[in-house]
Design an enzyme around this catalytic site. Structure first.
Site, PDB file in Angstrom:
ATOM      1  N   GLY A  88       0.784  -1.135  -0.152  1.00 39.22           N
ATOM      2  CA  GLY A  88       0.144   0.075  -0.103  1.00 39.22           C
ATOM      3  C   GLY A  88       0.877   1.038  -0.011  1.00 39.22           C
ATOM      4  CB  CYS A  89       0.806   4.376  -1.384  1.00 33.78           C
ATOM      5  SG  CYS A  89      -0.795   5.271  -1.445  1.00 33.78           S
ATOM      6  CD  GLN A  90      -2.359   7.483   2.634  1.00 30.89           C
ATOM      7  OE1 GLN A  90      -2.529   8.086   3.714  1.00 30.89           O
ATOM      8  NE2 GLN A  90      -2.326   8.365   1.638  1.00 30.89           N
TER       9      GLN A  90
END
Lengths: 404, 140
Positions: B50-52
């Site tokens: 994921g990117c968060q």
């Protein structure tokens, strides 16, 4: 000028989020739309909807006239010399992909070089990487300083005989840096290299004159400048666009079709295959009218005041690190709260009615360069106020309290 | 206690909260107190993409039951994943696979279930169920 008159034109801003007045600081992702843009969309579907360019009936002609009128409004907005230089696309990403394909098919050979920078959005990196893979070309990268400014000394060193294109953002979406694009364009041209400017983050904040800049291509989106989503523009110099191979094939982009030989249409239609997004193009024209009615300098003045106020108020909190300290910035304030993950901060700010963006902002390389995984980003439009900044500051204090 | 009983217990705890702030304060507290995953699991193989925020989940079989541990670099995420662990850890893989985890809706964490929230609950649940499935497959 009264800022309230601007704010009142945006119906979405009147709502409350989690019982708090809505503070929208995610304008670099997409800006909100004034009533006149919304009305234009409704008016089109209520009164004019019809497919354009081929129909002989009245509505088709009216829709065609309106669509081509919008093209001329875009031409005037960016000071292009001809409306043939305005190609409507789905957005900045689509514009850059179009160019990467068409330019690649026409001009890029094995061993050629394309220059981008460490500051770029993924949209101005990946299409060029894909092109380099297809053509065995080489991608070169301009490094940045710790402040988030381009290393112009390094840029000059990267230019060489093989450099076909320099693709650079006008304003960084992650840090807000305004790049010295005029200087870049002049240096590239002296080296006989073409230049694309990714203007997605610039058009709402700066006056853009493509003739004065002398860029070869300029890409931008409607939805980041108060217009609808789904529409963007690729500006290109006519003599270049005429040479480029078309991107997609289909209706509209052809002059005549036979199984033996198909003749492509003239500019700009050569690059607009299929039924275009007429309604949103008309909404886009309304957004341009909104900006022109208010005056882009006036809109920018409100934003700059809020940006510099927010920067100094955040510095006062103490535990804040502002990421990106370029001399010249527009619209964007990226920061970190010491000891608090951006995702945690963003979640609490959202609960307090404040919409910011957290994460890497589709710009992983610049985050990696600065040694961080992401930031909290507040990005501003002309309807944002100092009062909203004060509310964000209070919300940040609350956030710090919750995590301590 | 069964998975369902543990889930009901969490629903009852969350029902006591008057507002969002209490709820998030509780998640933050859980985030601070969740057992930290052993260092050997804090690597790419156990990372939920994921990117968060980054989340790591590990699973080990002990006496036919799956022991789950998790960590995240974001505190709220860690609090959220700790609720999952509390409900699903120390259970048989077949029971983990059979539970729909409806309690997450009941405690108002829907926003973390949205498909756009990378590293949200959806991806964590999927990973835990994959571990359980793999364990079931090995049995056969």
């Amino acid at each position: 000028m009264n800022q309230k008159q601007i704010i009142d034109q945006f119906p979405i801003l009147k709502q409350k989020i989690n019982q708090f007045p809505f503070v929208y600081f995610d304008n670099a992702a997409t800006s909100q739309k004034p009533q006149m843009v919304i009305d234009r969309l409704v008016n089109y579907y209520s009164n004019f909807n019809s497919n354009i360019h081929r129909g002989v009936h009245k509505l088709s002609q009216q829709a065609t006239d309106a669509y081509e009128h919008a093209r001329m409004s875009v031409q005037k907005f960016i000071h292009a010399s001809s409306s043939k230089e305005i190609i409507f696309t789905k957005g900045t990403t689509d514009s850059i992909n179009l160019l990467a394909f068409s330019l690649g098919e026409t001009f890029i050979l094995e061993g050629d070089e394309i220059i981008v920078s460490e500051l770029e959005h993924h949209s101005n990196i990946v299409p060029w990487q894909m092109l380099c893979e297809r053509k065995k070309a080489i991608l070169r990268v301009i490094p940045v300083t710790d402040e988030g400014e381009l290393r112009m000394d390094e840029f000059v060193k990267l230019l060489n005989k093989q450099t076909r294109l320099v693709a650079i953002g006008h304003v960084s979406n992650a840090l807000g840096t305004v790049n010295p694009v005029k200087e870049i364009i002049d240096l590239a041209h002296k080296n006989n290299s073409l230049v694309l400017i990714d203007g997605a983050q610039a058009v709402a904040h700066l006056k853009v004159d493509v003739q004065q800049l002398d860029c070869d291509f300029y890409a931008f989106s409607s939805h980041k400048m108060y217009g609808p989503m789904g529409v963007g523009v690729l500006f290109g110099k006519k003599e270049l666009l005429e040479q480029l191979h078309p991107y997609q094939g289909g209706g509209e982009m052809i002059e005549s079709v036979s199984f033996e030989k198909t003749i492509y249409n003239s500019l700009p239609f050569k690059f607009e295959a299929g039924t275009p997004n007429v309604a949103d193009v008309l909404g886009f024209e309304a957004a341009i009218e909104f900006i022109q009615n208010e005056g882009i300098e006036n809109l920018a003045a409100f934003e700059n005041e809020v940006l510099s106020y927010a920067s100094s108020e955040l510095e006062k909190i103490g535990r804040i690190k502002i990421v990106g300290k370029a001399q010249n910035k527009a619209g964007v304030l990226s920061f970190l709260i010491e000891g608090i993950h951006p995702y945690d901060a963003g979640t609490i700010l959202d609960q307090l009615g404040i919409a910011v963006r957290t994460g890497n902002h589709c710009a992983e390389p610049i985050m990696k360069r600065l040694g961080i995984r992401g930031t909290i980003r507040a990005s501003f439009a002309a309807y944002n106020t100092k009062d909203e900044v004060d509310r964000m500051v209070r919300a940040i204090h609350k956030t710090i309290e919750m995590f301590s | 206690m069964s998975i369902q009983e543990k889930a009901n217990e969490i629903v009852a705890e969350f029902a006591l909260f008057d507002d969002w702030m209490d709820k998030y304060n509780y998640l933050i507290e859980l985030g601070h107190s969740t057992p930290i995953i052993e260092e050997k699991y804090r690597n790419e193989s156990y990372l939920i993409n994921g990117c968060q925020s980054r989340v790591w989940i590990s699973a080990e079989m002990v006496d036919g039951k799956m022991i789950l541990k998790a960590d995240s670099d974001a505190v709220i995420t860690k609090g959220v994943v700790s609720l999952l662990i509390r409900v699903l850890s120390n259970e048989k893989p077949e029971d983990i696979l059979g539970n729909e985890l409806g309690f997450l809706d009941q405690i108002g964490l829907q926003e973390h279930l949205s498909p756009t929230r990378a590293n949200g609950l959806r991806a964590m649940i999927q990973q835990i169920k994959l571990y359980a499935m793999a364990s079931e497959a090995r049995k056969k």
